[in-house]
Design a protein around this motif. Sequence first.
Motif, PDB file in Angstrom:
ATOM      1  N   ASP A   1       1.070  -1.240   0.068  1.00 13.36           N
ATOM      2  CA  ASP A   1       0.035  -0.070   0.152  1.00 13.36           C
ATOM      3  C   ASP A   1       0.874   1.368   0.040  1.00 13.36           C
ATOM      4  OD1 ASP A   1      -2.547  -0.871  -0.044  1.00 13.36           O
ATOM      5  OD2 ASP A   1      -2.666  -1.015   2.259  1.00 13.36           O
ATOM      6  N   VAL A   2       0.802   2.045  -0.846  1.00 13.62           N
ATOM      7  CA  VAL A   2       1.495   3.351  -1.154  1.00 13.62           C
ATOM      8  C   VAL A   2       0.553   4.466  -0.586  1.00 13.62           C
ATOM      9  CG1 VAL A   2       2.760   4.874  -2.334  1.00 13.62           C
ATOM     10  CG2 VAL A   2       2.699   2.642  -2.878  1.00 13.62           C
ATOM     11  N   LEU A   3       0.715   4.895   0.493  1.00 17.37           N
ATOM     12  CA  LEU A   3      -0.326   5.818   1.309  1.00 17.37           C
ATOM     13  C   LEU A   3       0.244   7.085   1.370  1.00 17.37           C
ATOM     14  CD1 LEU A   3      -2.870   6.551   2.720  1.00 17.37           C
ATOM     15  CD2 LEU A   3      -1.834   5.875   5.082  1.00 17.37           C
ATOM     16  N   GLU A   4      -0.290   8.305   0.674  1.00 18.21           N
ATOM     17  CA  GLU A   4       0.159   9.600   0.947  1.00 18.21           C
ATOM     18  C   GLU A   4      -0.770  10.531   1.549  1.00 18.21           C
ATOM     19  OE1 GLU A   4       1.797  10.833  -2.931  1.00 18.21           O
ATOM     20  OE2 GLU A   4       3.576   9.830  -2.722  1.00 18.21           O
ATOM     21  N   LYS A   5      -0.321  11.438   2.615  1.00 13.34           N
ATOM     22  CA  LYS A   5      -1.470  12.354   3.028  1.00 13.34           C
ATOM     23  C   LYS A   5      -0.570  13.561   2.850  1.00 13.34           C
ATOM     24  CE  LYS A   5      -3.113   9.851   7.024  1.00 13.34           C
ATOM     25  NZ  LYS A   5      -3.581  10.035   8.338  1.00 13.34           N
ATOM     26  N   VAL A   6      -1.598  14.317   2.250  1.00 13.35           N
ATOM     27  CA  VAL A   6      -1.386  15.759   1.649  1.00 13.35           C
ATOM     28  C   VAL A   6      -1.787  17.054   2.416  1.00 13.35           C
ATOM     29  CG1 VAL A   6      -1.100  16.866  -0.230  1.00 13.35           C
ATOM     30  CG2 VAL A   6      -1.216  14.689  -0.309  1.00 13.35           C
TER      31      VAL A   6
ATOM     32  N   ILE B   1       5.045   3.338   2.527  1.00 11.20           N
ATOM     33  CA  ILE B   1       4.712   2.067   2.140  1.00 11.20           C
ATOM     34  C   ILE B   1       4.664   1.190   2.854  1.00 11.20           C
ATOM     35  CG2 ILE B   1       5.672   0.450   0.413  1.00 11.20           C
ATOM     36  CD1 ILE B   1       6.998   2.616  -1.293  1.00 11.20           C
ATOM     37  N   ASN B   2       3.259   0.575   2.963  1.00 15.93           N
ATOM     38  CA  ASN B   2       2.880  -0.517   3.950  1.00 15.93           C
ATOM     39  C   ASN B   2       3.102  -1.946   3.088  1.00 15.93           C
ATOM     40  OD1 ASN B   2       2.823   1.435   5.960  1.00 15.93           O
ATOM     41  ND2 ASN B   2       0.531   1.754   5.394  1.00 15.93           N
ATOM     42  N   ILE B   3       3.346  -2.899   3.858  1.00 12.47           N
ATOM     43  CA  ILE B   3       3.520  -4.037   3.130  1.00 12.47           C
ATOM     44  C   ILE B   3       2.900  -5.097   4.240  1.00 12.47           C
ATOM     45  CG2 ILE B   3       5.004  -5.995   2.506  1.00 12.47           C
ATOM     46  CD1 ILE B   3       6.710  -4.072   1.423  1.00 12.47           C
ATOM     47  N   ARG B   4       2.008  -5.786   3.494  1.00 13.04           N
ATOM     48  CA  ARG B   4       1.591  -7.031   4.491  1.00 13.04           C
ATOM     49  C   ARG B   4       2.216  -8.395   3.658  1.00 13.04           C
ATOM     50  NH1 ARG B   4      -4.614  -7.967   6.142  1.00 13.04           N
ATOM     51  NH2 ARG B   4      -3.844  -6.480   7.327  1.00 13.04           N
ATOM     52  N   SER B   5       3.132  -8.777   4.187  1.00  6.86           N
ATOM     53  CA  SER B   5       3.867 -10.045   3.786  1.00  6.86           C
ATOM     54  C   SER B   5       3.244 -11.442   4.073  1.00  6.86           C
ATOM     55  CB  SER B   5       5.325  -9.820   4.193  1.00  6.86           C
ATOM     56  OG  SER B   5       5.973 -11.011   4.063  1.00  6.86           O
ATOM     57  N   ARG B   6       2.955 -11.994   3.245  1.00  6.95           N
ATOM     58  CA  ARG B   6       2.607 -13.527   3.457  1.00  6.95           C
ATOM     59  C   ARG B   6       3.393 -14.414   2.488  1.00  6.95           C
ATOM     60  NH1 ARG B   6      -3.896 -13.563   3.484  1.00  6.95           N
ATOM     61  NH2 ARG B   6      -3.319 -15.477   4.818  1.00  6.95           N
ATOM     62  N   LEU B   7       4.648 -14.458   3.008  1.00  7.96           N
ATOM     63  CA  LEU B   7       5.748 -15.364   1.998  1.00  7.96           C
ATOM     64  C   LEU B   7       6.134 -16.355   3.069  1.00  7.96           C
ATOM     65  CD1 LEU B   7       7.404 -12.111   0.622  1.00  7.96           C
ATOM     66  CD2 LEU B   7       5.883 -13.463  -0.496  1.00  7.96           C
ATOM     67  N   SER B   8       6.619 -17.518   2.309  1.00  7.27           N
ATOM     68  CA  SER B   8       7.248 -18.456   3.106  1.00  7.27           C
ATOM     69  C   SER B   8       8.709 -18.547   3.117  1.00  7.27           C
ATOM     70  CB  SER B   8       6.754 -19.701   2.288  1.00  7.27           C
ATOM     71  OG  SER B   8       5.576 -19.908   2.060  1.00  7.27           O
ATOM     72  N   GLY B   9       9.056 -19.203   4.105  1.00  9.78           N
ATOM     73  CA  GLY B   9      10.614 -19.252   4.180  1.00  9.78           C
ATOM     74  C   GLY B   9      11.310 -18.014   4.593  1.00  9.78           C
TER      75      GLY B   9
ATOM     76  N   GLY C   1       3.890 -10.713   7.915  1.00  5.11           N
ATOM     77  CA  GLY C   1       2.686  -9.678   8.453  1.00  5.11           C
ATOM     78  C   GLY C   1       2.743  -8.196   8.054  1.00  5.11           C
ATOM     79  N   ASP C   2       2.328  -7.448   8.760  1.00  2.00           N
ATOM     80  CA  ASP C   2       2.075  -6.201   8.440  1.00  2.00           C
ATOM     81  C   ASP C   2       3.376  -5.202   8.880  1.00  2.00           C
ATOM     82  OD1 ASP C   2      -0.125  -7.100   7.699  1.00  2.00           O
ATOM     83  OD2 ASP C   2      -1.458  -5.775   8.926  1.00  2.00           O
ATOM     84  N   PHE C   3       3.772  -4.356   8.063  1.00  2.00           N
ATOM     85  CA  PHE C   3       4.768  -3.648   8.680  1.00  2.00           C
ATOM     86  C   PHE C   3       5.195  -2.376   7.741  1.00  2.00           C
ATOM     87  CE2 PHE C   3       8.518  -4.394   5.681  1.00  2.00           C
ATOM     88  CZ  PHE C   3       8.078  -5.505   4.962  1.00  2.00           C
ATOM     89  N   THR C   4       5.752  -1.181   8.246  1.00  4.20           N
ATOM     90  CA  THR C   4       5.979  -0.141   7.150  1.00  4.20           C
ATOM     91  C   THR C   4       7.501  -0.043   6.835  1.00  4.20           C
ATOM     92  OG1 THR C   4       4.432   1.238   8.519  1.00  4.20           O
ATOM     93  CG2 THR C   4       5.918   2.439   7.222  1.00  4.20           C
ATOM     94  N   LEU C   5       7.490  -0.308   5.324  1.00  2.49           N
ATOM     95  CA  LEU C   5       8.674  -0.400   4.890  1.00  2.49           C
ATOM     96  C   LEU C   5       9.507   0.720   4.807  1.00  2.49           C
ATOM     97  CD1 LEU C   5      10.625  -2.395   3.041  1.00  2.49           C
ATOM     98  CD2 LEU C   5       9.635  -1.352   1.098  1.00  2.49           C
ATOM     99  N   LEU C   6       8.873   1.912   4.297  1.00  2.00           N
ATOM    100  CA  LEU C   6       9.415   3.328   4.505  1.00  2.00           C
ATOM    101  C   LEU C   6       8.406   4.512   4.635  1.00  2.00           C
ATOM    102  CD1 LEU C   6       9.307   4.760   1.553  1.00  2.00           C
ATOM    103  CD2 LEU C   6      10.738   2.979   0.749  1.00  2.00           C
ATOM    104  N   GLN C   7       8.996   5.567   4.896  1.00  2.00           N
ATOM    105  CA  GLN C   7       8.347   6.552   5.288  1.00  2.00           C
ATOM    106  C   GLN C   7       9.035   7.668   4.692  1.00  2.00           C
ATOM    107  OE1 GLN C   7       7.331   7.314   9.409  1.00  2.00           O
ATOM    108  NE2 GLN C   7       5.600   6.263   9.467  1.00  2.00           N
ATOM    109  N   TYR C   8       8.565   8.638   4.094  1.00  2.00           N
ATOM    110  CA  TYR C   8       9.000   9.821   3.385  1.00  2.00           C
ATOM    111  C   TYR C   8       8.363  10.997   3.746  1.00  2.00           C
ATOM    112  CZ  TYR C   8       5.849   8.400  -0.460  1.00  2.00           C
ATOM    113  OH  TYR C   8       4.845   8.188  -1.204  1.00  2.00           O
ATOM    114  N   ARG C   9       8.978  12.117   3.873  1.00  2.00           N
ATOM    115  CA  ARG C   9       8.216  13.478   3.958  1.00  2.00           C
ATOM    116  C   ARG C   9       8.664  14.449   2.918  1.00  2.00           C
ATOM    117  NH1 ARG C   9       5.319  16.643   7.366  1.00  2.00           N
ATOM    118  NH2 ARG C   9       5.452  14.986   9.021  1.00  2.00           N
TER     119      ARG C   9
END
Length: 492
Positions: A201-206, A225-233, A315-323
């Motif tokens: 999810d790329v979320l921008e607040k303006v 950029i939020n990621i929900r990762s459902r990946l094995s291994g 699971g869920d985490f925020t990969l990066l944040q920018y301003r």
Amino acid sequence: MSSNITFCDLKGKCILSRKYRTDPLITKESIDIIPFILFGNKITKSFDNSFVSDEDIVPGTITNPIITHEGIHYLVLQYNDVLAISLLSSLNDEKVDIFEQFQFLREVCDVFDTYLHVLNAKHLRENFIIAYELLDEMCDFGLAQLSDIKMLKNYITQTNRKFLKSVEKRKDNLRPPEQLTGTVNWRNTGIKYRKNEAFLDVLEKVNMSIDSKGQVQTSEILGQINIRSRLSGMPDVKVGLDDKGLITGNKIFIKRQIENNEESHDSIDSMDYNDTSNSSENESGMILEDLKFHQCVKLSNYENNKTITFIPPDGDFTLLQYRLNCSSKSLKPLILCETQYHLHDGSRLQIIVRLKSNYKKQSIANNVIIHVPITNEYDTPSFKHNHGKVKILADEADSSKNYLVWKLKNLSGGKDYGLVAELQLPSTNALQKKKNEYYSKLPTRVEFQIPYYTTSGIQVKYLKVNEPQLGYKTYPWVRYITESGDNYVIKK
Ligand SMILES: *[C@@H]1O[C@H](CO)[C@@H](O)[C@H](O)[C@H]1NC(C)=O
Ligand SMILES: *[C@@H]1O[C@H](CO)[C@@H](O)[C@H](O)[C@H]1NC(C)=O
Ligand SMILES: *[C@@H]1O[C@H](CO)[C@@H](O)[C@H](O)[C@H]1NC(C)=O
Ligand SMILES: *[C@@H]1O[C@H](CO)[C@@H](O)[C@H](O)[C@H]1NC(C)=O
Ligand SMILES: *[C@@H]1O[C@H](CO)[C@@H](O)[C@H](O)[C@H]1NC(C)=O
């Protein structure tokens, strides 16, 4: 040690029960009989071997925390409206340390209390899958294992029931956390999904401040950029961004701030950088003010060649944040709103609102809400408009202030809609006049959401996953959304 741990409500009814080893003495009956052992007046077995009949149970307080019945010791600990009970067979008497057993029950309750926010019968029923999972991790064959909450968080990263259901449990999940082995401490081995997916999810607040001529004065974008990762291994993931050099083109100096960070989950490592003057303004007129990565991102790769690579947490985490700051020249307002106040005959206030959507025709903004400040002294309001709904609402903080609130469920790009509101003003003394003038100068605030759209233009080009051992196929999903910040205003 314990053969079974059971959680009951205050009537002794079982909520969940976990067996740790086969013990000929401890059967389902031993659990069913708990209400009677605790509160029943008499215990008699019926023909079909069932004991339970509610009428015979008289709930009360637990006076005796250790009850022995038919060769089984029941150790009972009350925690809020939950009874935690450890069942031990007297066959193992010589190995039992009663004190340790109670201490363990207590620790389990404390962990549940943390995970379920409050441990009570209701929460336990609603979250029994998490509870089982926790019990599994805390006990191995009835031996108390680690119940340090921090350590457990490495095992159980989800507090979402749906997620847990989908994670196939594997016994080799049970191994020391990486803190001890010095590798990837935000991810366990042995994670397995049937379908390997990653949702971005790329979320921008303006925030924008727009002048009366429709020119952007200042603008700020807070993106993540939020990621929900459902990946094995143990997947190696690489994310490619099409960002016009905003993030990946910046010659910023990055310093790893936290070398040994203690909080392994959901924390974002800050990166210091100086020399922002060097990261000159792009032709899009945007300046990167701040950039933060999740600790899983390999900063050395980013520093060397600006690639964003990482082994994601599950699971869920925020990969990066920018301003980003945007210079006024280049940026067009997404939504414009022109407001005019006309006072007729000193007692009739007419407010004309003109709403314009400035984005592409194919885009649609949802939940567009326009707040026009007005006085709280008015009569018989009337509205003329063809789109959306209009109401007058009081300001939550200041009751002398009201808003004309115009709500549109959706607004396509390139539209131009109007609203005319008329209010009768009961008294028109000088003070009133001043007040109205004051409100007529306050900015109009707009809220909105635009899916499939980023203001910065940042796009995800690709997400590549490489799991060297499993080599599976991945399904990446990307969504974009732009939202108004708390401060998207149009001045008058
Ligand atoms: C927008 O402005 C509000 C109020 O000043 C502030 O709290 C918020 O962090 C800002 N958001 C962005 C995206 O800059
Ligand atoms: C600005 O964006 C262009 C692409 O549109 C890119 O090639 C260029 O490197 C960027 N400039 C800076 C200073 O980041
Ligand atoms: C980026 O640098 C890392 C080493 O820091 C290297 O392993 C990787 O292959 C490089 N990627 C590209 C695309 O050059
Ligand atoms: C970016 O915007 C913030 C808030 O509007 C402001 O304080 C800051 O000075 C701006 N930075 C630049 C480089 O323009
Ligand atoms: C916009 O909202 C109206 C009213 O709720 C609805 O009839 C219409 O289908 C919506 N249009 C789109 C494109 O969602």
